[in-house]
Design a protein around this motif. Structure first.
Motif, PDB file in Angstrom:
ATOM      1  N   ASN A  72      41.519  16.890   1.765  1.00 55.34           N
ATOM      2  CA  ASN A  72      40.434  17.799   2.118  1.00 55.34           C
ATOM      3  C   ASN A  72      40.484  19.005   1.207  1.00 55.34           C
ATOM      4  OD1 ASN A  72      41.782  20.250   3.564  1.00 55.34           O
ATOM      5  ND2 ASN A  72      42.821  18.454   4.407  1.00 55.34           N
ATOM      6  N   VAL A  74      37.864  22.765   0.002  1.00 60.92           N
ATOM      7  CA  VAL A  74      36.620  23.473  -0.265  1.00 60.92           C
ATOM      8  C   VAL A  74      36.871  24.237  -1.552  1.00 60.92           C
ATOM      9  CG1 VAL A  74      34.926  25.186   0.468  1.00 60.92           C
ATOM     10  CG2 VAL A  74      36.038  23.750   2.181  1.00 60.92           C
ATOM     11  N   SER A  83      32.438  21.116  -0.632  1.00 63.89           N
ATOM     12  CA  SER A  83      33.276  20.908   0.545  1.00 63.89           C
ATOM     13  C   SER A  83      33.487  19.424   0.794  1.00 63.89           C
ATOM     14  CB  SER A  83      32.616  21.538   1.774  1.00 63.89           C
ATOM     15  OG  SER A  83      33.327  21.192   2.941  1.00 63.89           O
ATOM     16  N   MET A  85      35.540  18.375   3.758  1.00 64.01           N
ATOM     17  CA  MET A  85      36.371  18.648   4.930  1.00 64.01           C
ATOM     18  C   MET A  85      36.046  17.668   6.051  1.00 64.01           C
ATOM     19  SD  MET A  85      38.178  21.180   3.913  1.00 64.01           S
ATOM     20  CE  MET A  85      38.966  21.839   5.361  1.00 64.01           C
ATOM     21  N   LYS A 105      30.807  17.501   4.399  1.00 61.17           N
ATOM     22  CA  LYS A 105      30.762  17.191   2.968  1.00 61.17           C
ATOM     23  C   LYS A 105      29.426  17.676   2.432  1.00 61.17           C
ATOM     24  CE  LYS A 105      33.989  13.556   3.522  1.00 61.17           C
ATOM     25  NZ  LYS A 105      34.547  12.319   3.227  1.00 61.17           N
ATOM     26  N   GLU A 107      27.624  20.301  -0.991  1.00 64.45           N
ATOM     27  CA  GLU A 107      27.786  21.107  -2.199  1.00 64.45           C
ATOM     28  C   GLU A 107      26.479  21.834  -2.465  1.00 64.45           C
ATOM     29  OE1 GLU A 107      27.168  17.952  -5.752  1.00 64.45           O
ATOM     30  OE2 GLU A 107      29.103  17.842  -4.741  1.00 64.45           O
ATOM     31  N   ILE A 151      34.044  27.721   9.912  1.00 61.31           N
ATOM     32  CA  ILE A 151      32.740  27.215   9.491  1.00 61.31           C
ATOM     33  C   ILE A 151      31.831  27.108  10.706  1.00 61.31           C
ATOM     34  CG2 ILE A 151      31.458  25.334   8.412  1.00 61.31           C
ATOM     35  CD1 ILE A 151      33.925  24.650   6.798  1.00 61.31           C
TER      36      ILE A 151
END
Length: 174
Positions: A72, A74, A83, A85, A105, A107, A151
């Motif tokens: 995992n 970021v 990301s 994660m 997931k 970007e 998050i």
């Protein structure tokens, strides 16, 4: 006999201070290593380019989950966030259990990327719009590099990750 006592005293005296000096140098070495790590973290934060890797996670539904076996990350840059994660929690708007969703997931270019120096480290606030969701991330970083990532998204329950930051490793092209 007096000279023998003096010799023993002198030997004892010097050996005592030699041991004391070695103890002090070990302490100094640890302090130097700590300062070096602080400078490394400060340089990463100033460059605004670093990677967060989680060791465990905590959500509203699950207690702590060990993530050391799950890859995992970021990657934070002012012009691009990526990301990969895992997510453990409730999904809303069709992103719940049984969906094809595989985690956090995403970007994209951050709409907000703020770095603030706080009492014992740094706080980085980032907002990113993914394909299906909007992510508000807060990364709290200690001066030694340990970090907490929170998050919050529109379509999922909040989640926290605990880990550390480091320099970004270049992606391997296959």
């Amino acid at each position: 006999m007096k000279s023998y006592k003096r010799i023993v005293f002198v030997v004892f005296f010097f050996s005592f201070f030699t041991v004391f000096a070695q103890e002090k140098s070990k302490k100094q070495l640890r302090t130097e290593q700590k300062l070096e790590k602080q400078k490394e973290i400060e340089k990463l934060i100033d460059a605004k380019a670093f990677e967060f890797v989680a060791q465990n996670s905590n959500s509203q539904i699950f207690r702590f989950i060990d993530l050391t076996a799950n890859p995992n990350f970021v990657r934070f840059r002012p012009d691009f966030i990526k990301s990969e994660m895992p997510f453990f929690g409730r999904g809303f708007s069709g992103l719940g259990y049984g969906s094809s969703d595989t985690g956090l997931k995403f970007e994209g270019k951050p709409e907000k990327f703020e770095v603030k120096k706080v009492k014992k480290g740094y706080q980085i606030d980032v907002e990113v719009k993914g394909q299906q969701d909007f992510f508000n991330m807060t990364l709290s970083v200690s001066s030694q590099g340990s970090a907490t990532l929170s998050i919050i998204s529109n379509n999922r329950s909040p989640i926290n990750y605990f880990g550390a930051i480091s320099a970004i490793e270049e992606e391997k092209k296959e």
